[in-house]
Motif scaffolding. Structure first.
Motif, short mmCIF file in Angstrom:
data_model
loop_
_atom_site.label_atom_id
_atom_site.label_comp_id
_atom_site.label_asym_id
_atom_site.label_seq_id
_atom_site.Cartn_x
_atom_site.Cartn_y
_atom_site.Cartn_z
N TYR A 118 0.82 -1.20 0.00
CA TYR A 118 0.00 0.00 0.00
C TYR A 118 0.86 1.26 0.00
O TYR A 118 1.96 1.28 0.56
CB TYR A 118 -0.90 0.03 1.23
CG TYR A 118 -1.94 -1.05 1.26
CD1 TYR A 118 -1.70 -2.25 1.94
CD2 TYR A 118 -3.16 -0.89 0.62
CE1 TYR A 118 -2.64 -3.26 1.96
CE2 TYR A 118 -4.12 -1.90 0.64
CZ TYR A 118 -3.85 -3.07 1.31
OH TYR A 118 -4.81 -4.07 1.33
N ALA A 119 0.31 2.30 -0.57
CA ALA A 119 0.91 3.62 -0.40
C ALA A 119 0.67 4.06 1.04
O ALA A 119 -0.36 3.74 1.64
CB ALA A 119 0.26 4.61 -1.37
N ASP A 120 1.61 4.82 1.58
CA ASP A 120 1.47 5.27 2.96
C ASP A 120 0.20 6.10 3.15
O ASP A 120 -0.41 6.06 4.22
CB ASP A 120 2.68 6.10 3.35
CG ASP A 120 3.94 5.26 3.52
OD1 ASP A 120 5.03 5.85 3.52
OD2 ASP A 120 3.82 4.02 3.63
N SER A 121 -0.21 6.81 2.13
CA SER A 121 -1.36 7.70 2.25
C SER A 121 -2.68 6.97 2.41
O SER A 121 -3.67 7.57 2.84
CB SER A 121 -1.43 8.62 1.02
OG SER A 121 -1.55 7.85 -0.16
N VAL A 122 -2.72 5.68 2.06
CA VAL A 122 -3.98 4.93 2.15
C VAL A 122 -3.90 3.77 3.14
O VAL A 122 -4.92 3.12 3.41
CB VAL A 122 -4.42 4.40 0.77
CG1 VAL A 122 -4.47 5.54 -0.24
CG2 VAL A 122 -3.51 3.29 0.28
N LYS A 123 -2.74 3.51 3.66
CA LYS A 123 -2.55 2.37 4.56
C LYS A 123 -3.47 2.51 5.78
O LYS A 123 -3.56 3.57 6.39
CB LYS A 123 -1.09 2.31 5.01
CG LYS A 123 -0.65 0.97 5.54
CD LYS A 123 0.85 0.96 5.79
CE LYS A 123 1.65 1.13 4.53
NZ LYS A 123 3.11 1.05 4.75
N GLY A 124 -4.17 1.43 6.07
CA GLY A 124 -5.10 1.42 7.19
C GLY A 124 -6.51 1.87 6.82
O GLY A 124 -7.45 1.69 7.60
N ARG A 125 -6.66 2.45 5.62
CA ARG A 125 -7.98 2.90 5.17
C ARG A 125 -8.48 2.11 3.97
O ARG A 125 -9.68 1.87 3.83
CB ARG A 125 -7.94 4.38 4.80
CG ARG A 125 -7.56 5.31 5.94
CD ARG A 125 -7.73 6.76 5.55
NE ARG A 125 -6.87 7.16 4.43
CZ ARG A 125 -7.33 7.68 3.29
NH1 ARG A 125 -8.62 7.85 3.10
NH2 ARG A 125 -6.48 8.02 2.33
N PHE A 126 -7.56 1.72 3.09
CA PHE A 126 -7.91 0.99 1.87
C PHE A 126 -7.46 -0.46 2.00
O PHE A 126 -6.44 -0.76 2.62
CB PHE A 126 -7.21 1.60 0.66
CG PHE A 126 -7.71 2.96 0.25
CD1 PHE A 126 -8.57 3.70 1.04
CD2 PHE A 126 -7.30 3.51 -0.96
CE1 PHE A 126 -9.02 4.95 0.66
CE2 PHE A 126 -7.73 4.76 -1.36
CZ PHE A 126 -8.59 5.49 -0.55
N THR A 127 -8.21 -1.35 1.35
CA THR A 127 -7.85 -2.77 1.32
C THR A 127 -8.00 -3.29 -0.10
O THR A 127 -9.08 -3.16 -0.70
CB THR A 127 -8.74 -3.59 2.25
OG1 THR A 127 -8.63 -3.08 3.59
CG2 THR A 127 -8.33 -5.05 2.24
#
Length: 127
Positions: A60-69
């Protein structure tokens, strides 16, 4: 040849969720890695997420990690991007892409490594 068709984009309020889908056809789907990228107006296309052939490894890109799957269903020749806690800065055209020459356990953020691209689907997040 690989054909990719995205769907699921739309308009959503900040904090909301969307699920993007990408249907693949052509070469055997389970033989290549898949990625999601996005491009906002006036900006370069950027990496969002990628998944290996079997779905066992993700990036994942850091900007979406934890929000996108990112996930895939090889029986349905499809890859998905579940997007939660959306922010206005997530607004962009989202593209799925296929990396048909990478290794079984290899994932890359490099757009040039992906040989096939879909037409994109617009995601707009309002504040």
């Amino acid at each position: 040849q690989v054909q990719l068709v995205e769907s699921g984009g739309g308009l959503v309020q900040a904090g909301g969720s969307l699920r993007l889908s990408c249907a693949a056809s052509g070469r055997t789907f389970s033989n290549y890695a898949m990625g999601w990228f996005r491009q906002a107006p006036g900006k370069e296309r950027e990496f969002v997420a990628a998944v290996t052939r079997t779905g066992g490894i993700t990036l994942y890109a850091d900007s979406v990690k934890g929000r996108f799957t990112i996930s895939r269903d090889n029986a349905k020749n499809s890859v998905y991007l579940q997007m939660n806690s959306l922010k206005p800065e997530d607004t962009a055209v989202y593209y799925c892409a296929a990396d048909v020459t990478g290794g079984s356990y290899f994932l890359t953020r490099n757009t040039r490594a992906y040989e096939y691209w879909g037409q994109g689907t617009q995601v707009t997040v309002s504040s």
